[in-house]
Design an enzyme around this catalytic site. Structure first.
Site, PDB file in Angstrom:
ATOM      1  N   THR A 121       0.813  -1.246  -0.055  1.00 38.58           N
ATOM      2  CA  THR A 121       0.038  -0.081  -0.063  1.00 38.58           C
ATOM      3  C   THR A 121       0.941   1.289  -0.080  1.00 38.58           C
ATOM      4  OG1 THR A 121      -1.722  -1.188   1.425  1.00 38.58           O
ATOM      5  CG2 THR A 121      -1.638   1.199   1.453  1.00 38.58           C
ATOM      6  N   ARG A 126     -13.597  -7.731  -0.484  1.00 46.54           N
ATOM      7  CA  ARG A 126     -12.964  -7.091   0.839  1.00 46.54           C
ATOM      8  C   ARG A 126     -12.409  -5.737   0.539  1.00 46.54           C
ATOM      9  NH1 ARG A 126      -7.535  -5.215   1.908  1.00 46.54           N
ATOM     10  NH2 ARG A 126      -7.027  -5.786   4.221  1.00 46.54           N
TER      11      ARG A 126
HETATM   12  N1  GLY Z   1      -3.253  -1.762   4.437  1.00 41.98           N
HETATM   13  C1  GLY Z   1      -3.827  -2.183   3.203  1.00 41.98           C
HETATM   14  C2  GLY Z   1      -4.973  -3.253   3.249  1.00 41.98           C
HETATM   15  O1  GLY Z   1      -4.967  -3.912   4.192  1.00 41.98           O
HETATM   16  O2  GLY Z   1      -5.720  -3.378   2.127  1.00 41.98           O
END
Ligand code: GLY
Length: 317
Positions: A178, A206
Site C-alpha cells: 500500500t 474485501r
Molecule cells: N493496508 C492495506 C490493506 O490491508 O488493504
C-alpha cells in the site's frame, strides 16, 4: 512562509518527486498527494497498487483509495473498484464533488467514475496474472475441494475456498505495498492519501483500512496526519491512523505516536498476523514512522531535497 514537506511509505518514491514539484511551485497538498499517488498507481513494477496490482482470489484486481484534508477533516474514498487505474482520483472526486458522501464502493463507485468520464482499463497485467497463477498452483486444492466442503452450497464452497486461499498464500511476512503520501503545502494545509490493491488474493469484495477514515488514513490540521500500510484488518480494528494522531495530540513525537499505535494494534489477537506499519507528519513539518520489523524506512522530501531520502522507522522488534 511554511516550508513544504512530503513523506511517503516504501515505494512512494515513484511519485514523491512529482508531488514535491507541485508543492515547491505553491500548489496545494491535495493536488500534490493525488499526483504523487497517480504516479505510484501507474507504476507497473509495483504489484500492490493500481495497474499491475495483485488480484483477488478470483483473479480480478479490486482497488481501494482515500484522501483526507486536515483543516476540514473532509474525506473521500472508494473501495473494491474494478477497471479504473487511478482510484485516488475517484476518491478525490468523491471528496470534492459528492460532499454529501465520503465513501463509495464497487459498482456504485464505478458508475460515479463513469459519470465523470474517467477512463476504464484492464488492471491485471500479464506479470501480475502470472504471479497469481503461480500462487494458485501452489495451493493444495484438496483443502478447498475436500470432504469437509462437499455438503456446502456452491456459494459456501466458494467462500470457504477464498478463505483457504488467503490463509495459504497471502504473504504474511510482506512485502506489503500500500502507498501512503502525506503533504504539507505553503498555505499550511496537510493532506493524507492512501492507495492500494489490498491484501493479495483477498476475498472478492474485501475492503481494507485504506478506504476507512481513522483506520488507514487520518488528517487533522491541529495535530497532524497519519497513514498505515500492511495488515489492514488490524488497523481497522485498532483505529490505528486515528490513534497515531491522538497520540500526537497528547504530545508524543510522530515517531513515538506511530510506535505506541502499533503496540496497541499488535496486542489484538489475530490468526492471520502480518506486519502493520505507519508514518506521520505534523503541521510544523516534523515526521516519523514505525514498523513491526527492523530495516523498514519511509520516504522524505523537503523544500531542499534534490531527491527522495529514506528515513528509518522505529521498529517494534
Ligand atoms: N493496508 C492495506 C490493506 O490491508 O488493504
Amino acid at each position: 512562509m511554511p516550508e513544504v514537506v512530503i513523506i511517503g511509505s516504501e515505494r512512494s518514491e515513484a511519485g514523491i518527486p512529482a508531488a514535491m514539484e507541485i508543492l515547491r511551485r505553491g500548489g496545494s497538498a491535495l493536488e500534490a498527494v493525488e499526483r504523487g499517488l497517480i504516479a505510484c498507481e501507474d507504476n507497473l513494477a509495483d504489484h500492490y497498487v493500481g495497474t499491475g496490482g495483485l488480484p483477488n482470489a478470483r483473479g480480478i484486481v479490486e482497488l481501494d483509495a482515500s484522501i483526507m484534508v486536515g483543516s476540514s477533516r473532509a474525506f473521500g474514498a472508494v473501495g473494491a473498484v474494478k477497471n479504473f487505474p487511478n482510484p485516488i482520483s475517484i476518491a478525490r472526486a468523491v471528496l470534492e464533488q459528492l460532499p454529501q458522501h465520503a465513501l463509495l464502493v464497487g459498482e456504485g463507485a464505478e458508475a460515479f467514475a463513469d459519470s465523470l468520464g474517467f477512463t476504464r482499463a484492464e488492471l491485471l497485467t500479464p506479470e501480475a496474472k502470472a504471479l497469481w497463477l503461480e500462487q494458485l498452483k501452489s495451493v493444495n486444492s484438496e483443502s478447498i475441494e475436500g470432504e469437509n466442503t462437499k455438503a456446502m452450497s456452491g456459494d459456501e464452497r466458494y467462500r470457504q475456498a477464498a478463505i483457504e486461499l488467503v490463509k495459504k498464500f497471502a504473504p504474511h511476512e510482506g512485502p506489503w505495498g500500500t502507498i501512503n503520501i502525506i503533504a504539507l503545502d505553503r498555505s499550511g494545509e496537510i493532506v493524507c492519501g492512501v492507495s492500494t490493491s489490498g491484501y493479495p488474493y483477498k476475498h472478492p469484495g474485501r475492503v481494507g483500512d485504506s478506504s476507512i477514515p481513522g483506520a488507514g488514513n487520518y488528517a487533522d490540521l491541529r495535530y497532524g496526519a497519519a497513514a498505515c500500510t500492511g495488515r489492514g484488518e488490524l488497523s481497522l480494528r485498532g483505529g490505528t491512523a486515528r490513534t497515531v494522531v491522538e497520540n500526537m495530540r497528547v504530545g508524543l513525537s510522530p515517531e513515538d505516536a506511530c510506535f505506541e499505535a502499533l503496540i496497541d494494534a499488535r496486542n489484538l489477537p489475530d490468526d492471520f498476523r502480518a506486519e502493520l506499519r505507519c508514518l506521520a507528519l505534523t503541521p510544523d513539518g516534523r515526521h516519523g514512522g514505525a514498523a513491526g520489523m527492523e530495516g523498514s524506512t519511509y520516504t522524505l522530501m523537503t523544500e531542499h531535497s534534490t531527491q527522495p531520502e529514506f528515513r528509518p522507522r522505529k521498529a517494534l522488534l
